[in-house]
Design a protein around this motif. Structure first.
Motif, PDB file in Angstrom:
ATOM      1  N   TYR A 166      32.638  28.130  44.465  1.00 55.78           N
ATOM      2  CA  TYR A 166      33.577  28.088  43.349  1.00 55.78           C
ATOM      3  C   TYR A 166      33.763  26.651  42.869  1.00 55.78           C
ATOM      4  N   TYR A 226      36.710  24.614  40.678  1.00 52.79           N
ATOM      5  CA  TYR A 226      38.048  24.659  40.104  1.00 52.79           C
ATOM      6  C   TYR A 226      38.352  23.330  39.408  1.00 52.79           C
ATOM      7  N   GLY A 237      48.386  23.795  39.603  1.00 48.88           N
ATOM      8  CA  GLY A 237      47.524  24.391  40.605  1.00 48.88           C
ATOM      9  C   GLY A 237      46.086  24.443  40.101  1.00 48.88           C
ATOM     10  N   PRO A 238      45.120  24.597  41.012  1.00 49.48           N
ATOM     11  CA  PRO A 238      43.722  24.685  40.583  1.00 49.48           C
ATOM     12  C   PRO A 238      43.480  25.904  39.698  1.00 49.48           C
ATOM     13  N   LEU A 258      40.228  28.297  38.244  1.00 49.68           N
ATOM     14  CA  LEU A 258      38.804  28.572  38.445  1.00 49.68           C
ATOM     15  C   LEU A 258      38.013  28.344  37.170  1.00 49.68           C
ATOM     16  N   GLN A 301      32.297  30.882  39.379  1.00 52.16           N
ATOM     17  CA  GLN A 301      32.066  31.385  40.726  1.00 52.16           C
ATOM     18  C   GLN A 301      30.624  31.863  40.832  1.00 52.16           C
ATOM     19  N   ASP A 338      31.498  34.940  37.898  1.00 50.09           N
ATOM     20  CA  ASP A 338      32.627  34.822  36.964  1.00 50.09           C
ATOM     21  C   ASP A 338      32.582  33.440  36.334  1.00 50.09           C
ATOM     22  N   GLY A 378      32.661  36.246  49.029  1.00 53.24           N
ATOM     23  CA  GLY A 378      33.823  36.570  48.218  1.00 53.24           C
ATOM     24  C   GLY A 378      34.006  38.053  47.984  1.00 53.24           C
ATOM     25  N   LEU A 395      36.529  41.574  51.966  1.00 57.74           N
ATOM     26  CA  LEU A 395      37.934  41.268  52.202  1.00 57.74           C
ATOM     27  C   LEU A 395      38.120  40.381  53.430  1.00 57.74           C
ATOM     28  N   GLN A 412      38.743  30.943  51.029  1.00 55.42           N
ATOM     29  CA  GLN A 412      38.073  29.838  50.362  1.00 55.42           C
ATOM     30  C   GLN A 412      38.457  28.518  51.028  1.00 55.42           C
ATOM     31  N   ARG A 447      44.957  42.054  45.728  1.00 57.32           N
ATOM     32  CA  ARG A 447      43.999  42.149  46.830  1.00 57.32           C
ATOM     33  C   ARG A 447      44.484  41.312  48.000  1.00 57.32           C
ATOM     34  N   GLU A 488      44.961  37.032  44.490  1.00 57.10           N
ATOM     35  CA  GLU A 488      43.611  37.535  44.220  1.00 57.10           C
ATOM     36  C   GLU A 488      43.745  38.999  43.837  1.00 57.10           C
ATOM     37  N   TRP A 513      42.058  42.801  42.825  1.00 59.88           N
ATOM     38  CA  TRP A 513      40.887  43.611  43.179  1.00 59.88           C
ATOM     39  C   TRP A 513      39.820  43.566  42.101  1.00 59.88           C
ATOM     40  N   GLY A 517      37.048  39.950  41.188  1.00 68.86           N
ATOM     41  CA  GLY A 517      36.193  39.339  42.202  1.00 68.86           C
ATOM     42  C   GLY A 517      37.051  38.641  43.213  1.00 68.86           C
ATOM     43  N   SER A 518      36.720  37.425  43.555  1.00 70.02           N
ATOM     44  CA  SER A 518      37.547  36.677  44.505  1.00 70.02           C
ATOM     45  C   SER A 518      38.198  35.474  43.829  1.00 70.02           C
ATOM     46  N   ARG A 519      38.408  35.570  42.493  1.00 71.86           N
ATOM     47  CA  ARG A 519      39.067  34.485  41.771  1.00 71.86           C
ATOM     48  C   ARG A 519      40.503  34.355  42.247  1.00 71.86           C
ATOM     49  N   LEU A 520      40.924  33.144  42.566  1.00 70.95           N
ATOM     50  CA  LEU A 520      42.313  32.877  42.927  1.00 70.95           C
ATOM     51  C   LEU A 520      43.060  32.339  41.709  1.00 70.95           C
ATOM     52  N   PHE A 554      46.383  30.370  40.965  1.00 70.97           N
ATOM     53  CA  PHE A 554      47.341  29.546  41.695  1.00 70.97           C
ATOM     54  C   PHE A 554      48.641  29.356  40.928  1.00 70.97           C
TER      55      PHE A 554
END
Lengths: 117, 111
Positions: free
Chosen positions: A33, A35, A42-43, A45, A48, A56, A98, A101, A106, B31, B91, B93, B96-99, B101
């Motif tokens: 990723y 960021y 905050g960071p 994205l 990815q 993404d 990623g 689960l 990260q 998620r 995150e 569902w 993807g796994s994008r956070l 913040f």
């Protein structure tokens, strides 16, 4: 175990110049990723990768930002041309997978602080 | 759109003075909720992941809890070395796994 490596740590450029950042993820981590973290926020994205494919990039300003992850290991993020508002810390992170689960934690590198004058 | 709001923005404590940080979130299909610690000039350092309401996790002086609308990070008897910015992220569902913040809580613990 070595962490996420990023270089350079600092970069100062003038607006309209180009800049590139490099990231080497933790060994064996499939997901990488990038960021952007603006001071006091905050960071956020940018892009990815899962191995060497983009998962993404919906928040990547594609008119000036590009990224690649050749061979599914290290990655490069480029800005061309830079604007004043691109001044920020660019963080690279990686996770085992990623999509899983149990493997989606990260881990972040120290970042590259970019100043655009 | 996912939203994460952290409060307070800054918190100053005396050593040994326990307190809590709040993370309120709006997300469709959570998620996981993540807590990170960030020291000046460094990247975020992973602390906890919480996956379902009612879940709690502890690590040394830190304890994280999760409800359907918010998460708390409880700090018991903090020490000066706990001074840092604490970031909360969600995150979804379907992302993807994008956070996503929050803006963080800057904690200062005075000796």
């Amino acid at each position: 175990e070595a962490g996420v490596a990023q270089s350079p740590r600092y970069k100062i450029i003038e607006k309209r110049q180009s800049v590139a950042f490099w990231c080497n993820p933790i060994s064996g981590h499939a997901t990488l990723y990038w960021y952007q973290q603006i001071l006091g926020q905050g960071p956020k994205l940018l892009i990815q990768f899962q191995n060497n494919g983009v998962v993404d990039d919906s928040q990547l300003p594609k008119d000036r930002f590009s990224a690649e992850r050749l061979k599914g290991v290290d990655s490069t993020l480029k800005i061309q041309p830079a604007k004043l508002e691109d001044s920020a810390v660019y963080l690279c992170a990686s996770s085992l997978d990623g999509g899983s689960l149990a493997k989606n934690i990260q881990y972040f590198g120290a970042g590259t602080r970019l100043s655009v004058l | 759109e996912d939203q994460v709001t952290q409060s307070p923005e800054a918190l100053r404590l005396q050593e040994g003075e326990s307190s809590s940080l709040n993370c309120s979130y709006t997300v469709s299909g959570l998620r996981g909720l993540f807590w990170y610690r960030q020291d000046p000039g460094k990247g975020p350092e992973f602390l906890f992941t919480l996956y379902s309401a009612g879940e709690e996790k502890e690590k040394e002086r830190l304890k994280a809890t999760l409800t359907k609308k918010e998460s708390f990070l409880h700090i018991t008897a903090p020490k000066p070395e706990d001074s840092a910015t604490y970031l909360c992220a969600v995150e979804r569902w379907t992302s993807g796994s994008r956070l996503t913040f929050g803006e963080g809580t800057q904690l200062t613990v005075n000796p």
